[in-house]
Write a protein that holds these residues in place. Structure first.
Motif, PDB file in Angstrom:
ATOM      1  N   LYS A 189     -15.537   7.699  23.489  1.00 15.90           N
ATOM      2  CA  LYS A 189     -16.700   8.461  24.001  1.00 15.90           C
ATOM      3  C   LYS A 189     -17.344   9.261  22.875  1.00 15.90           C
ATOM      4  O   LYS A 189     -18.569   9.325  22.755  1.00 15.90           O
ATOM      5  N   GLU A 208     -19.420   7.034  20.721  1.00 16.47           N
ATOM      6  CA  GLU A 208     -20.711   6.714  21.378  1.00 16.47           C
ATOM      7  C   GLU A 208     -21.681   7.882  21.248  1.00 16.47           C
ATOM      8  O   GLU A 208     -22.857   7.706  20.959  1.00 16.47           O
ATOM      9  N   LYS A 209     -21.147   9.096  21.456  1.00 13.69           N
ATOM     10  CA  LYS A 209     -21.982  10.303  21.403  1.00 13.69           C
ATOM     11  C   LYS A 209     -22.590  10.516  20.010  1.00 13.69           C
ATOM     12  O   LYS A 209     -23.673  11.086  19.866  1.00 13.69           O
ATOM     13  N   GLU A 223     -26.185   9.738  19.134  1.00 11.44           N
ATOM     14  CA  GLU A 223     -27.287  10.654  19.477  1.00 11.44           C
ATOM     15  C   GLU A 223     -27.542  11.706  18.412  1.00 11.44           C
ATOM     16  O   GLU A 223     -28.545  12.405  18.460  1.00 11.44           O
TER      17      GLU A 223
END
Ligand code: ACO
Length: 225
Positions: A89, A92-93, A96
């Motif tokens: 996770k 993935e973050k 951004e």
């Protein structure tokens, strides 16, 4: 020196300490040029606050230098709970984030961790993650980091963990963890971490040559994490 658990009332001062010590001096931050001494970095501060919220982090306070209700923090260790899936996770973050230097550092750390499934290997569903170890430059070489790691092992045990892990980025932190019984699970030489053109992504300064993923098993019978 007094060693104690960090509570929310200390977060502001802990971040001030980290800006002056860890943010600029840690080998990967330095290689990426992430922060100048004393400057803030919102992404790194969020990462620190996340660990602090697990309430297992410790600080070393110099009582003699503390004044007007403000304690003088000599060092901290930020410990968090790592659960299966957290690292994927976090990776993935990272997509951004606008901070390319922060992304470079955490891509290395997360990708290195994801190559090895410690949860499966050690059959645990959570581990005690020693994330940030930092001592103020004026207090280094006095055994403070050693004591912070020693006490972290005790906190892990008290909280029922069977496994501790750490990503140690420099030669001195690696020595400290090993002296507390941590073992090397895997390592990544910095000069072999390159982009598609063969360029070293993080030119870490000597004497630091590799990242080590270290672990320590503790006997916590009857505990399930
Ligand atoms: N040169 C030579 N030896 C050193 C040095 C140094 N600069 N720093 C530490 N050591 C050795 C000590 O000799 C000691 O060895 P011993 O146990 O055999 O006597 C051992 O490392 C522990 O020394 P401490 O005094 O406990 O370490 P200190 O309190 O100075 O803190 C730390 C070390 C945390 C690495 C500090 O230099 C620092 O904050 N650096 C910047 C941030 C950083 O790199 N943190 C670690 C990143 S990895 C992570 O956070 C999980």
């Amino acid at each position: 020196m007094e060693y104690k658990l960090i509570g929310p009332e200390h977060y502001k001062q802990v971040l001030e300490h980290l800006r002056k010590s860890f943010f600029a001096d840690e080998p990967l931050n330095k290689a990426a040029g992430l922060c100048q001494n004393g400057c803030s970095n919102p992404e790194l501060e969020d990462h620190c606050l996340e660990a602090l919220q697990d309430r297992m982090s410790l600080m070393a306070v110099d009582e003699k230098a503390s004044q007007d209700g403000k304690c003088k923090i000599a060092g901290v260790v930020l410990n968090g709970i790592l659960r299966a899936g957290d690292t994927s996770k976090a990776l993935e973050k990272l997509e951004e984030t606008c901070d390319a230097d922060f992304r470079k550092i955490f891509e290395l750390l997360h990708r290195h961790n994801l190559k090895y499934n410690l949860f499966e290997h050690f059959d645990v569903d959570a581990m005690f993650d020693v994330r940030i170890l930092s001592v103020d430059s004026g207090y280094r070489g006095q055994g403070i980091a050693n004591e912070l790691v020693r006490q972290s092992v005790a906190v892990a045990k008290k909280n029922g963990f069977r496994l501790l892990k750490a990503d140690a980025t420099g030669i001195f932190s690696q020595k400290i963890f090993r002296s507390h019984g941590f073992e090397v699970f895997a390592e990544q030489p910095y000069d072999k971490y390159t982009d598609a053109d063969g360029k070293i992504i993080l030119p870490v300064e000597a004497p630091h040559i590799k990242l080590q993923l270290l672990y320590k098993r503790i006997c916590n019978e009857g505990k399930d994490r």
